[in-house]
Write a protein that holds these residues in place. Structure first.
Motif, PDB file in Angstrom:
ATOM      1  N   GLY A  66     -16.502  50.733 -19.699  1.00  0.00           N
ATOM      2  CA  GLY A  66     -16.416  49.760 -20.780  1.00  0.00           C
ATOM      3  C   GLY A  66     -15.454  50.212 -21.852  1.00  0.00           C
ATOM      4  N   PHE A  67     -15.903  50.116 -23.129  1.00  0.00           N
ATOM      5  CA  PHE A  67     -15.068  50.452 -24.290  1.00  0.00           C
ATOM      6  C   PHE A  67     -13.711  49.765 -24.180  1.00  0.00           C
ATOM      7  N   PHE A  68     -13.762  48.457 -23.930  1.00  0.00           N
ATOM      8  CA  PHE A  68     -12.546  47.704 -23.695  1.00  0.00           C
ATOM      9  C   PHE A  68     -12.389  46.510 -24.627  1.00  0.00           C
ATOM     10  N   THR A  69     -12.920  46.619 -25.850  1.00  0.00           N
ATOM     11  CA  THR A  69     -12.729  45.521 -26.795  1.00  0.00           C
ATOM     12  C   THR A  69     -11.271  45.424 -27.252  1.00  0.00           C
ATOM     13  N   ASP A  70     -10.514  46.465 -27.012  1.00  0.00           N
ATOM     14  CA  ASP A  70      -9.059  46.409 -27.166  1.00  0.00           C
ATOM     15  C   ASP A  70      -8.488  46.736 -25.785  1.00  0.00           C
ATOM     16  N   PRO A  71      -8.406  45.733 -24.893  1.00  0.00           N
ATOM     17  CA  PRO A  71      -8.193  46.009 -23.464  1.00  0.00           C
ATOM     18  C   PRO A  71      -6.762  46.418 -23.120  1.00  0.00           C
ATOM     19  N   THR A  72      -6.446  47.685 -23.420  1.00  0.00           N
ATOM     20  CA  THR A  72      -5.153  48.214 -23.014  1.00  0.00           C
ATOM     21  C   THR A  72      -5.148  48.429 -21.505  1.00  0.00           C
ATOM     22  N   GLN A  73      -3.974  48.591 -20.949  1.00  0.00           N
ATOM     23  CA  GLN A  73      -3.881  48.834 -19.509  1.00  0.00           C
ATOM     24  C   GLN A  73      -4.569  50.140 -19.134  1.00  0.00           C
ATOM     25  N   ALA A  74      -4.480  51.139 -20.022  1.00  0.00           N
ATOM     26  CA  ALA A  74      -5.127  52.417 -19.737  1.00  0.00           C
ATOM     27  C   ALA A  74      -6.644  52.242 -19.634  1.00  0.00           C
ATOM     28  N   ILE A  76      -8.258  49.461 -18.803  1.00  0.00           N
ATOM     29  CA  ILE A  76      -8.538  48.727 -17.571  1.00  0.00           C
ATOM     30  C   ILE A  76      -8.446  49.665 -16.371  1.00  0.00           C
ATOM     31  N   ASP A  77      -7.423  50.504 -16.352  1.00  0.00           N
ATOM     32  CA  ASP A  77      -7.254  51.438 -15.238  1.00  0.00           C
ATOM     33  C   ASP A  77      -8.427  52.405 -15.142  1.00  0.00           C
ATOM     34  N   ASP A  78      -8.917  52.889 -16.291  1.00  0.00           N
ATOM     35  CA  ASP A  78     -10.040  53.820 -16.268  1.00  0.00           C
ATOM     36  C   ASP A  78     -11.306  53.129 -15.785  1.00  0.00           C
ATOM     37  N   VAL A 114     -13.739  41.685 -24.657  1.00  0.00           N
ATOM     38  CA  VAL A 114     -14.706  41.931 -23.582  1.00  0.00           C
ATOM     39  C   VAL A 114     -14.550  40.886 -22.486  1.00  0.00           C
ATOM     40  N   LYS A 115     -14.419  39.630 -22.885  1.00  0.00           N
ATOM     41  CA  LYS A 115     -14.238  38.549 -21.901  1.00  0.00           C
ATOM     42  C   LYS A 115     -12.990  38.776 -21.062  1.00  0.00           C
ATOM     43  N   GLU A 116     -11.906  39.149 -21.722  1.00  0.00           N
ATOM     44  CA  GLU A 116     -10.646  39.365 -21.004  1.00  0.00           C
ATOM     45  C   GLU A 116     -10.787  40.496 -19.989  1.00  0.00           C
ATOM     46  N   ALA A 117     -11.413  41.587 -20.412  1.00  0.00           N
ATOM     47  CA  ALA A 117     -11.560  42.725 -19.505  1.00  0.00           C
ATOM     48  C   ALA A 117     -12.441  42.370 -18.311  1.00  0.00           C
ATOM     49  N   LEU A 118     -13.518  41.657 -18.553  1.00  0.00           N
ATOM     50  CA  LEU A 118     -14.399  41.263 -17.452  1.00  0.00           C
ATOM     51  C   LEU A 118     -13.672  40.384 -16.443  1.00  0.00           C
ATOM     52  N   SER A 119     -12.816  39.504 -16.930  1.00  0.00           N
ATOM     53  CA  SER A 119     -12.109  38.610 -16.014  1.00  0.00           C
ATOM     54  C   SER A 119     -11.207  39.383 -15.064  1.00  0.00           C
ATOM     55  N   VAL A 120     -10.726  40.534 -15.515  1.00  0.00           N
ATOM     56  CA  VAL A 120      -9.884  41.379 -14.670  1.00  0.00           C
ATOM     57  C   VAL A 120     -10.730  42.254 -13.751  1.00  0.00           C
ATOM     58  N   LEU A 121     -11.827  42.815 -14.295  1.00  0.00           N
ATOM     59  CA  LEU A 121     -12.580  43.835 -13.575  1.00  0.00           C
ATOM     60  C   LEU A 121     -13.629  43.279 -12.619  1.00  0.00           C
ATOM     61  N   ALA A 122     -14.211  42.125 -12.942  1.00  0.00           N
ATOM     62  CA  ALA A 122     -15.325  41.613 -12.127  1.00  0.00           C
ATOM     63  C   ALA A 122     -14.939  41.388 -10.667  1.00  0.00           C
ATOM     64  N   PRO A 123     -13.816  40.737 -10.381  1.00  0.00           N
ATOM     65  CA  PRO A 123     -13.464  40.553  -8.968  1.00  0.00           C
ATOM     66  C   PRO A 123     -13.262  41.879  -8.234  1.00  0.00           C
ATOM     67  N   TYR A 124     -12.671  42.852  -8.918  1.00  0.00           N
ATOM     68  CA  TYR A 124     -12.461  44.154  -8.277  1.00  0.00           C
ATOM     69  C   TYR A 124     -13.797  44.833  -7.992  1.00  0.00           C
TER      70      TYR A 124
END
Length: 270
Positions: A66-74, A76-78, A114-124
């Motif tokens: 988590g800790f992705f309220t500022d969803p940088t690429q780093a 998301i990658d972590d 948080v919403k943006e990060a989930l949209s990227v991570l949930a399918p993966y």
């Protein structure tokens, strides 16, 4: 059947106890274990996975991403890396703590992150067979650790995704105060989104280090029997992790804390 079959020891309860010894204790008692990324990485992912597999111990969750309220690429990658770690360990769920308000942001913009990060991570996560488990934290942590504070808020964030991809954590320490908590638990059950169930007690007066002041079960005000009944009523029959951040416990031998925690778990649910 004994409630102890559902007991899982979150390794953070004895933070400085060697991971191997913790797994061995769980193997001896038929307990599950909630693992943390830092000790897993210290031992090595492959070695950690082999350890739990050889011991026959169920990994009930991996903490924490988590800790992705500022969803940088780093960030998301972590989080993708954490999903891979959970899959390798056989952990069905990866616990997510959303993060606080980034510099220059607001609580609304943080929640959008948080919403943006989930949209990227949930399918993966779905591809890897891991459920992302959104953990609402007590509102006192909203500014710096977690802008998600209630079960219903977590469920709203999870709603756009299949239940197998995104669920929620029912953690007594963080949600005991919520007047809508029972409705939230019932809703989580109806939606099939209870991905993790955790116990810790709330004690007063609050310790100076609030983050590390979770009470041992039975030392505070949480009605654990009711939480068990409400969650069980949804049809959830999975493990119950005890996760205690507590400086006094951390200063003691891990094996001693483990046995005390098992005894407290049995006592509060008698």
């Amino acid at each position: 059947m004994s409630i102890m079959r559902r007991f899982s020891f979150n390794h953070a309860t004895a933070k400085f106890w060697d991971q191997r010894e913790a797994v061995e204790a769980c193997a001896r008692t038929g307990s599950g274990i909630g693992l943390w990324r830092e000790p897993v990485q210290e031992m090595g992912l492959e070695a950690s996975a082999k350890l739990v597999k050889d011991a026959g111990v169920q990994v009930t969750s991996l903490c924490r991403a988590g800790f992705f309220t500022d969803p940088t690429q780093a960030a998301i990658d972590d989080n993708r890396k954490a999903i891979d770690e959970a899959a390798e360990l056989g952990a069905p769920t990866l616990v997510l703590v959303s993060g606080g308000i980034p510099e220059g942001g607001t609580i609304d913009s943080a929640r959008e992150g948080v919403k943006e990060a989930l949209s990227v991570l949930a399918p993966y996560a779905g591809e890897r067979g891991v459920t992302l488990s959104i953990e609402p934290l007590h509102p006192m942590f909203a500014s710096d650790r977690c802008v998600v504070t209630t079960i219903n808020e977590a469920l709203d964030l999870a709603a756009p995704f299949p239940a197998g991809q995104v669920g929620v954590v029912v953690d007594t320490y963080h949600i005991w105060w919520d007047p809508q908590v029972w409705q939230g638990i019932a809703r989580a059950g109806r939606e099939g989104r209870i991905a993790s169930f955790q116990f810790a007690d709330w004690v007063t007066p609050l310790p100076a280090g609030v983050l590390t002041g979770r009470g041992q079960l039975g030392d505070g005000c949480v009605d654990f029997k009711r939480y068990l009944a409400e969650v069980d009523a949804t049809g959830f029959t999975g493990p119950i992790e005890v996760e205690l951040f507590n400086d006094a416990l951390w200063a003691r031998p891990g094996a001693e804390v483990f046995e005390e925690t098992r005894a407290a778990f049995a006592r509060v649910l008698e």
